[in-house]
Design an enzyme around this catalytic site. Sequence first.
Site, PDB file in Angstrom:
ATOM      1  NE  ARG A 243      -5.544   9.652  15.961  1.00  0.00           N
ATOM      2  CZ  ARG A 243      -5.995   8.876  14.995  1.00  0.00           C
ATOM      3  NH1 ARG A 243      -6.846   7.898  15.275  1.00  0.00           N
ATOM      4  NH2 ARG A 243      -5.634   9.068  13.754  1.00  0.00           N
TER       5      ARG A 243
ATOM      6  N   GLY B 261       0.866  -1.177   0.000  1.00  0.00           N
ATOM      7  CA  GLY B 261       0.000   0.000   0.000  1.00  0.00           C
ATOM      8  C   GLY B 261       0.902   1.226   0.000  1.00  0.00           C
ATOM      9  CB  ALA B 262       2.516   3.129  -2.591  1.00  0.00           C
ATOM     10  N   GLY B 263      -0.195   4.216  -0.398  1.00  0.00           N
ATOM     11  CA  GLY B 263      -1.101   5.348  -0.210  1.00  0.00           C
ATOM     12  C   GLY B 263      -0.594   6.252   0.904  1.00  0.00           C
TER      13      GLY B 263
ATOM     14  CG  HIS C 231      -8.033   1.079  15.689  1.00  0.00           C
ATOM     15  ND1 HIS C 231      -7.582   2.235  16.287  1.00  0.00           N
ATOM     16  CD2 HIS C 231      -8.022   1.334  14.351  1.00  0.00           C
ATOM     17  CE1 HIS C 231      -7.313   3.138  15.359  1.00  0.00           C
ATOM     18  NE2 HIS C 231      -7.582   2.623  14.171  1.00  0.00           N
TER      19      HIS C 231
ATOM     20  NE  ARG D 206     -10.566   3.385  13.134  1.00  0.00           N
ATOM     21  CZ  ARG D 206     -10.971   4.215  14.097  1.00  0.00           C
ATOM     22  NH1 ARG D 206     -12.166   4.055  14.663  1.00  0.00           N
ATOM     23  NH2 ARG D 206     -10.191   5.200  14.513  1.00  0.00           N
TER      24      ARG D 206
ATOM     25  CG  ASP E 208      -6.516   3.885  19.024  1.00  0.00           C
ATOM     26  OD1 ASP E 208      -6.648   4.640  18.039  1.00  0.00           O
ATOM     27  OD2 ASP E 208      -6.872   2.687  19.019  1.00  0.00           O
TER      28      ASP E 208
ATOM     29  CG  ASN F  35     -10.202  -2.376   3.361  1.00  0.00           C
ATOM     30  OD1 ASN F  35     -10.156  -2.113   2.161  1.00  0.00           O
ATOM     31  ND2 ASN F  35     -10.090  -1.440   4.293  1.00  0.00           N
TER      32      ASN F  35
ATOM     33  CG  ASN G 163      -9.154   0.696  10.131  1.00  0.00           C
ATOM     34  OD1 ASN G 163      -8.967   0.076  11.174  1.00  0.00           O
ATOM     35  ND2 ASN G 163      -8.779   1.958   9.954  1.00  0.00           N
TER      36      ASN G 163
ATOM     37  CB  VAL H 238      -1.298   4.676   6.171  1.00  0.00           C
ATOM     38  CG1 VAL H 238      -0.617   3.998   7.357  1.00  0.00           C
ATOM     39  CG2 VAL H 238      -2.539   5.410   6.637  1.00  0.00           C
ATOM     40  N   GLY H 239       0.930   4.172   3.984  1.00  0.00           N
ATOM     41  CA  GLY H 239       2.117   3.417   3.577  1.00  0.00           C
ATOM     42  C   GLY H 239       3.300   4.332   3.315  1.00  0.00           C
TER      43      GLY H 239
HETATM   44  N1  LIG Z   1      -4.936   0.730  12.051  1.00  0.00           N
HETATM   45  C1  LIG Z   1      -4.842   2.055  12.049  1.00  0.00           C
HETATM   46  O1  LIG Z   1      -4.581   2.677  13.082  1.00  0.00           O
HETATM   47  C2  LIG Z   1      -5.038   2.805  10.763  1.00  0.00           C
HETATM   48  C3  LIG Z   1      -4.660   4.148  10.660  1.00  0.00           C
HETATM   49  C4  LIG Z   1      -4.849   4.811   9.444  1.00  0.00           C
HETATM   50  C5  LIG Z   1      -5.403   4.134   8.351  1.00  0.00           C
HETATM   51  N2  LIG Z   1      -5.755   2.836   8.502  1.00  0.00           N
HETATM   52  C6  LIG Z   1      -6.276   2.073   7.381  1.00  0.00           C
HETATM   53  O2  LIG Z   1      -5.201   1.842   6.474  1.00  0.00           O
HETATM   54  C7  LIG Z   1      -5.725   1.659   5.166  1.00  0.00           C
HETATM   55  C8  LIG Z   1      -4.987   2.553   4.182  1.00  0.00           C
HETATM   56  O3  LIG Z   1      -5.271   3.908   4.441  1.00  0.00           O
HETATM   57  P1  LIG Z   1      -4.661   5.040   3.490  1.00  0.00           P
HETATM   58  O4  LIG Z   1      -5.115   6.336   4.029  1.00  0.00           O
HETATM   59  O5  LIG Z   1      -3.210   4.796   3.285  1.00  0.00           O
HETATM   60  O6  LIG Z   1      -5.448   4.736   2.117  1.00  0.00           O
HETATM   61  P2  LIG Z   1      -4.982   5.092   0.627  1.00  0.00           P
HETATM   62  O7  LIG Z   1      -6.180   4.962  -0.235  1.00  0.00           O
HETATM   63  O8  LIG Z   1      -4.236   6.373   0.646  1.00  0.00           O
HETATM   64  O9  LIG Z   1      -3.932   3.944   0.260  1.00  0.00           O
HETATM   65  C9  LIG Z   1      -4.287   2.614   0.130  1.00  0.00           C
HETATM   66  C10 LIG Z   1      -3.423   2.019  -0.963  1.00  0.00           C
HETATM   67  O10 LIG Z   1      -3.665   0.610  -1.017  1.00  0.00           O
HETATM   68  C11 LIG Z   1      -3.512   0.252  -2.377  1.00  0.00           C
HETATM   69  N3  LIG Z   1      -4.086  -1.067  -2.626  1.00  0.00           N
HETATM   70  C12 LIG Z   1      -5.376  -1.419  -2.740  1.00  0.00           C
HETATM   71  N4  LIG Z   1      -5.483  -2.740  -2.977  1.00  0.00           N
HETATM   72  C13 LIG Z   1      -4.234  -3.224  -3.030  1.00  0.00           C
HETATM   73  C14 LIG Z   1      -3.690  -4.511  -3.230  1.00  0.00           C
HETATM   74  N5  LIG Z   1      -4.461  -5.578  -3.447  1.00  0.00           N
HETATM   75  N6  LIG Z   1      -2.355  -4.660  -3.206  1.00  0.00           N
HETATM   76  C15 LIG Z   1      -1.542  -3.602  -2.988  1.00  0.00           C
HETATM   77  N7  LIG Z   1      -2.006  -2.355  -2.786  1.00  0.00           N
HETATM   78  C16 LIG Z   1      -3.334  -2.167  -2.814  1.00  0.00           C
HETATM   79  C17 LIG Z   1      -4.197   1.364  -3.146  1.00  0.00           C
HETATM   80  O11 LIG Z   1      -3.824   1.368  -4.514  1.00  0.00           O
HETATM   81  C18 LIG Z   1      -3.739   2.579  -2.370  1.00  0.00           C
HETATM   82  O12 LIG Z   1      -2.567   3.151  -2.931  1.00  0.00           O
HETATM   83  C19 LIG Z   1      -7.234   1.944   5.275  1.00  0.00           C
HETATM   84  O13 LIG Z   1      -7.946   0.725   5.382  1.00  0.00           O
HETATM   85  C20 LIG Z   1      -7.337   2.741   6.551  1.00  0.00           C
HETATM   86  O14 LIG Z   1      -8.609   2.633   7.137  1.00  0.00           O
HETATM   87  C21 LIG Z   1      -5.589   2.163   9.681  1.00  0.00           C
HETATM   88  O1  LIG Z   2     -10.025   6.593  11.454  1.00  0.00           O
HETATM   89  C1  LIG Z   2      -9.736   5.803  10.548  1.00  0.00           C
HETATM   90  O2  LIG Z   2     -10.592   5.294   9.826  1.00  0.00           O
HETATM   91  C2  LIG Z   2      -8.311   5.495  10.251  1.00  0.00           C
HETATM   92  C3  LIG Z   2      -7.533   5.013  11.435  1.00  0.00           C
HETATM   93  O3  LIG Z   2      -8.087   3.861  11.987  1.00  0.00           O
HETATM   94  C4  LIG Z   2      -7.321   6.079  12.459  1.00  0.00           C
HETATM   95  O4  LIG Z   2      -7.636   5.855  13.627  1.00  0.00           O
HETATM   96  O5  LIG Z   2      -6.788   7.149  12.089  1.00  0.00           O
END
Ligand SMILES: NC(=O)c1ccc[n+]([C@@H]2O[C@H](COP(=O)([O-])OP(=O)(O)OC[C@H]3O[C@@H](n4cnc5c(N)ncnc54)[C@H](O)[C@@H]3O)[C@@H](O)[C@H]2O)c1
Ligand SMILES: O=C(O)C[C@H](O)C(=O)O
Length: 308
Positions: free
Chosen positions: A151, A7-9, A175, A88, A148, A95, A120, A11-12
């Site tokens: 925060r 995931g290069a979005g 979470h 979430r 968490d 997901n 999530n 968070v990644g």
């Molecule tokens: N656990 C936590 O505390 C926490 C915190 C923040 C975000 N998140 C979760 O993390 C996830 C990502 O959030 P984000 O803001 O980076 O989203 P984002 O949309 O910016 O990035 C997600 C990336 O995943 C890629 N992707 C999708 N399917 C894929 C696959 N099969 N293989 C490889 N890459 C794939 C997408 O192309 C995209 O670049 C979300 O589910 C978000 O809810 C969790």
């Molecule tokens: O709030 C969300 O959906 C993303 C992540 O779990 C967070 O807590 O920032």
Amino acid sequence: MKVTIVGAGAVGASCADYIASKNFASEVVILDIKEGVAEGKAMDLMQCASLNGFDTRISGSTNDYSKTANSDIAVITSGIPRKPGMTREELIGINAGIVKSVAANLLEHSPEVILIVVSNPMDTMTYLVHKTTGLPKNRIIGMGGALDSARFKYRLAEALEAPISDVDGMVIGGHSDTGMVPLTRHATRNSIAVSEFLSEERLDQVAADTKVGGATLTKLLGTSAWYAPGAAVSGLVQAIACDQKKMFPCSTLLEGEYDLNDLCIGVPVILGRGGIEKIVSIELNEAEKAKMQESAAGVSKTNGLLDV
Ligand SMILES: NC(=O)c1ccc[n+]([C@@H]2O[C@H](COP(=O)([O-])OP(=O)(O)OC[C@H]3O[C@@H](n4cnc5c(N)ncnc54)[C@H](O)[C@@H]3O)[C@@H](O)[C@H]2O)c1
Ligand SMILES: O=C(O)C[C@H](O)C(=O)O
């Protein structure tokens, strides 16, 4: 030490940035399904190396898992984030399939890898990885409580009008907007209970603001947060890579601890080179136990939606 981030979005990329800036990993591979995006973000980050003073080699891959081979740690951030007004839990439909296939692909090329699940609904995604990979529980870690707790400390410092470095505190439980259990009774300012400085009402407000921390940011940003999530993940990765034996609340499979079974939920653990090296059982009072049971019921309900 090789770390893969799937995931290069938002968070990644944030996570890769923090890991590289701390300069403890020799190699970071970012992988995404979107053509060229991981390669582009890796190149952009590598062009920070001389500016920020790190030697970590960062590379990108468009869905080619052979480039992730022999990773020591892999972080799963692939999947969709929520939009304002969503929970979430509503992300499970899309997901779950992504997380399941990503975990399988990672293991095919890195059979010894330690997995950190971020996507999530995180506790349920962590449970899904347990159910579908059969990895030992020390090698599957859900990241939520570290964020968490950060925060919680931010909100405590705000209420105390104190620097955050004066404050300590931890959030356990699921979470989710309703499932987090901020341990206000255990929170301190320079080892003194925060209840010495704040009224019960103010502490309740701190806990309430902490629980909706993610939703508050999602409303402001139009998508969910990434800086603190990335920093929290990098903290877990560093604790494992550098065998720090640090304590973080992480989502882990419980088998009787905290009177809970057959679910992944946030509890304090010790992180070191073996991943989760110990689950720490702390004494909860009756109110805290009740909140933990209620939180677990919510996580189990979401787990029930999985096809495993
Ligand atoms: N656990 C936590 O505390 C926490 C915190 C923040 C975000 N998140 C979760 O993390 C996830 C990502 O959030 P984000 O803001 O980076 O989203 P984002 O949309 O910016 O990035 C997600 C990336 O995943 C890629 N992707 C999708 N399917 C894929 C696959 N099969 N293989 C490889 N890459 C794939 C997408 O192309 C995209 O670049 C979300 O589910 C978000 O809810 C969790
Ligand atoms: O709030 C969300 O959906 C993303 C992540 O779990 C967070 O807590 O920032």
